[in-house]
Design an enzyme around this catalytic site. Structure first.
Site, PDB file in Angstrom:
ATOM      1  N   TRP A 149     -78.827  31.183  35.664  1.00 16.36           N
ATOM      2  CA  TRP A 149     -78.932  30.851  34.253  1.00 16.36           C
ATOM      3  C   TRP A 149     -78.406  31.940  33.323  1.00 16.36           C
ATOM      4  O   TRP A 149     -78.361  31.737  32.123  1.00 16.36           O
ATOM      5  CB  TRP A 149     -80.402  30.565  33.903  1.00 16.36           C
ATOM      6  CG  TRP A 149     -81.351  31.573  34.524  1.00 16.36           C
ATOM      7  CD1 TRP A 149     -82.098  31.387  35.650  1.00 16.36           C
ATOM      8  CD2 TRP A 149     -81.619  32.915  34.095  1.00 16.36           C
ATOM      9  NE1 TRP A 149     -82.808  32.530  35.950  1.00 16.36           N
ATOM     10  CE2 TRP A 149     -82.539  33.483  35.006  1.00 16.36           C
ATOM     11  CE3 TRP A 149     -81.167  33.699  33.028  1.00 16.36           C
ATOM     12  CZ2 TRP A 149     -83.007  34.785  34.884  1.00 16.36           C
ATOM     13  CZ3 TRP A 149     -81.629  35.005  32.913  1.00 16.36           C
ATOM     14  CH2 TRP A 149     -82.540  35.520  33.832  1.00 16.36           C
ATOM     15  N   ALA A 174     -76.254  23.636  39.383  1.00 16.11           N
ATOM     16  CA  ALA A 174     -76.288  24.655  38.329  1.00 16.11           C
ATOM     17  C   ALA A 174     -77.741  24.884  37.920  1.00 16.11           C
ATOM     18  O   ALA A 174     -78.638  24.137  38.309  1.00 16.11           O
ATOM     19  CB  ALA A 174     -75.446  24.204  37.151  1.00 16.11           C
ATOM     20  N   GLY A 226     -77.732  34.924  42.488  1.00 11.60           N
ATOM     21  CA  GLY A 226     -79.136  34.942  42.057  1.00 11.60           C
ATOM     22  C   GLY A 226     -79.842  36.126  42.662  1.00 11.60           C
ATOM     23  O   GLY A 226     -79.209  37.136  42.981  1.00 11.60           O
ATOM     24  N   SER A 227     -81.134  35.987  42.869  1.00 14.02           N
ATOM     25  CA  SER A 227     -81.908  37.145  43.331  1.00 14.02           C
ATOM     26  C   SER A 227     -81.697  37.399  44.820  1.00 14.02           C
ATOM     27  O   SER A 227     -81.369  36.488  45.587  1.00 14.02           O
ATOM     28  CB  SER A 227     -83.393  36.928  43.044  1.00 14.02           C
ATOM     29  OG  SER A 227     -83.841  35.794  43.741  1.00 14.02           O
ATOM     30  N   GLU A 248     -73.864  36.659  45.935  1.00  8.92           N
ATOM     31  CA  GLU A 248     -73.765  37.634  44.849  1.00  8.92           C
ATOM     32  C   GLU A 248     -75.194  37.802  44.338  1.00  8.92           C
ATOM     33  O   GLU A 248     -75.708  36.943  43.634  1.00  8.92           O
ATOM     34  CB  GLU A 248     -72.796  37.086  43.786  1.00  8.92           C
ATOM     35  CG  GLU A 248     -72.171  38.173  42.960  1.00  8.92           C
ATOM     36  CD  GLU A 248     -73.034  38.520  41.779  1.00  8.92           C
ATOM     37  OE1 GLU A 248     -73.908  39.404  41.939  1.00  8.92           O
ATOM     38  OE2 GLU A 248     -72.848  37.917  40.725  1.00  8.92           O
ATOM     39  N   CYS A 282     -76.462  41.175  36.341  1.00  7.61           N
ATOM     40  CA  CYS A 282     -76.697  41.890  37.611  1.00  7.61           C
ATOM     41  C   CYS A 282     -76.015  43.253  37.614  1.00  7.61           C
ATOM     42  O   CYS A 282     -76.341  44.102  38.435  1.00  7.61           O
ATOM     43  CB  CYS A 282     -76.248  41.036  38.789  1.00  7.61           C
ATOM     44  SG  CYS A 282     -74.611  40.365  38.564  1.00  7.61           S
ATOM     45  N   GLU A 379     -85.364  45.512  40.223  1.00  5.03           N
ATOM     46  CA  GLU A 379     -84.379  45.253  39.166  1.00  5.03           C
ATOM     47  C   GLU A 379     -85.071  44.629  37.953  1.00  5.03           C
ATOM     48  O   GLU A 379     -85.656  43.543  38.068  1.00  5.03           O
ATOM     49  CB  GLU A 379     -83.340  44.265  39.715  1.00  5.03           C
ATOM     50  CG  GLU A 379     -82.256  43.917  38.723  1.00  5.03           C
ATOM     51  CD  GLU A 379     -81.328  42.810  39.238  1.00  5.03           C
ATOM     52  OE1 GLU A 379     -81.753  42.017  40.105  1.00  5.03           O
ATOM     53  OE2 GLU A 379     -80.185  42.760  38.772  1.00  5.03           O
TER      54      GLU A 379
END
Ligand code: NAD
Length: 476
Positions: A149, A174, A226-227, A248, A282, A379
């Site tokens: 998002w 998505a 994402g995570s 990623e 990120c 993070e």
């Protein structure tokens, strides 16, 4: 004022609704702006069947023709860019100027990959005169892709560009919180004449969709942004059918500030980059390791500048930083700040959520965090900067490399020696010196260690979407 688009699934070249929907909220005021259709099993089965058909057509379409369709879609996205940018600000909250830049960036990803499509060369390997070895690259098949998002348009663009340029078909799930960016891309490809089934767009409960799509025999690549936790989980599912992955994942970008630079300029650039997208990037600069000789001036300039960052509605021309995307981000940042405070760190700017509606959180500066502070390990993915002094560049590199992440890393220095040392020794997929930009269309982007696997963009960008075939041909 543009209205938010009607949200639909896009399957087999057709738009469809669903019985079940999820509300989409504007993070600036928490009002409902849209109803997101939830894909059923039958929708996913239809998407798989369509993607199989789409792959047969598209993989046999000449790369130059594929590029033509992509560039037609890009032209439409550019025509519609203001409408797209406005819907991004509505669903995500970022300042409208940043939303416009995001649309432009998404177009650059498409344009670059369209160019790479026609350059996916193979090679001929010299050998005995009566035998020829030829290596070719072929599209891998149907891609199951999952985009997050934080960049509602440019994140889906990365995945769709890679798949479509390579000749794959794609089923993209998505992000539920920010579906309009991907929807606008699908509209543009539909209008540009992309054959039915090449691109399919679905929404729904992420775990339900990924656990159903990934094990399908037809799915030959899983592409996820994402995570790290979710990336590991999806990699595990994919491994059961030996399906390759492009991951990623999270980062926790270090910034090493050497004592040979102007600390004020470095601090000013750092604050504006930290505020971008409310820190939800990120590659966001987060762990600052500043040489003790300039530490005080860097910190003072950073704090002073951070206090001037105006937080507000993304449509307000005075806003520098919008809200964070959802209540989860507010809670995550609050927890990290509380922990840092409890452990004796100094909170020198921000640090308190304003009252009232909207997921706002100020740009927050925490300094002199002791080892063990959660924020130094997890993070933050939000507007939180962590600033600590170091005695030497060597110490800074050691601290930078101490985490399991390795996505983006930054250094400020005028010394060729320091720059070389940072570039060589930092464990990251992307090291930037004297700039806080880590990812442009023409360079490969991705991580090492737990930040992921594979690259998007650059000459490497299509590699994961293609298989390598060696052909041995003996003349008889
Ligand atoms: P999350 O881990 O729940 O979700 C991250 C993303 O993964 C979301 O887009 C979500 O829809 C998707 N997802 C979650 N579970 C999934 C599943 N089982 N199958 C498929 N997709 C799934 O966290 P969140 O609260 O939405 O986001 C916060 C964290 O996500 C941050 O800490 C950050 O590390 C990470 N994140 C990273 C990026 C990036 O660009 N690398 C982007 C967005 C979020």
């Amino acid at each position: 004022m543009t209205s938010y688009p009607k949200l639909q699934l896009y399957i087999a070249g057709q738009w469809r609704s669903s019985k079940e929907t999820i509300p989409v909220l504007n993070p600036a005021d928490e009002t409902v702006i849209g109803a997101l259709p939830v894909a059923s099993r039958a929708d996913l089965d239809d998407a798989l069947a369509a993607a199989a058909k789409g792959f047969r057509i598209w993989s046999r379409t000449a790369p130059a023709k594929r590029a033509e369709v992509i560039l037609r879609a890009v032209a439409l996205i550019k025509e519609r860019s203001e409408e797209i940018a406005r819907s991004i600000t509505m669903e995500h909250g970022k300042p409208i100027a940043q939303a416009r830049l995001e649309v432009q960036r998404g177009c650059e990803f498409f344009e670059w990959d369209a160019g790479e499509a026609v350059r996916s060369y193979g090679r001929v390997i010299p050998s005995e005169p009566d035998i020829r070895y030829i290596v070719i690259h072929q599209p891998v098949g149907t891609v199951a892709a999952f985009s997050p998002w934080n960049f509602p348009m440019s994140q889906p663009a990365r995945k769709i560009a890679g798949a479509i340029a390579s000749g794959c078909s794609i089923i993209l799930k998505a992000a539920e919180e920010t579906p309009a960016g991907a929807l606008h891309i699908a509209r543009a490809f539909h209008d540009a004449g992309l054959p039915a089934g090449v691109l399919n767009l679905v929404f729904g409960v992420p775990a339900d969709i990924s656990s159903y799509l990934i094990p399908q025999e037809q799915v030959r690549l899983v592409a996820f942004t994402g995570s790290t936790a979710v990336g590991k989980h999806l990699t595990e599912i994919a491994s059961r059918s030996v399906t390759p992955v492009l991951m990623e994942l999270g980062g926790h970008a270090p910034v090493i500030v050497c004592d040979d630079v102007d600390p004020i300029r470095a601090a000013e650039l750092s604050v504006s980059r930290k505020a971008r997208n409310s820190g939800q990037v990120c590659t966001s600069p987060t762990r600052f390791f500043v040489h003790k000789n300039i530490y005080r001036s860097f910190l003072d300039a950073f704090v002073e500048r951070a206090k001037t960052v105006r937080v507000g509605d993304g449509f307000d021309a005075n806003t520098d930083m919008g809200p964070v995307a959802n209540h989860r981000r507010v809670e995550a940042i609050e927890t990290l700040v509380e922990d840092a405070r409890d452990r004796g760190a100094q909170i020198l700017a921000g640090g308190t959520k304003p009252t009232g509606k909207g997921y706002f959180y100020p740009l927050t500066v925490a300094a002199e965090l002791p080892d063990g502070a959660r924020a130094l390990e997890v993070e933050p993915f939000g507007p939180l900067a962590l600033i600590n002094p170091v005695d030497s560049v060597e110490e800074a590199i050691e601290r930078a490399n101490a985490l399991p992440f390795g996505l983006a890393a930054y250094g400020f220095t005028h010394s060729a020696h320091n720059a070389h040392m940072l570039a060589e020794r930092i464990e990251a997929g992307n090291v930037s010196i004297n700039t806080l930009e880590a990812s442009v269309a023409e360079t490969p982007f991705g991580g090492v260690k737990e930040s992921g696997y594979g690259r998007e963009g650059g000459a490497e960008g299509l590699h994961h979407y293609m298989t390598v075939k060696n052909i041995s041909h003996r003349m008889v």
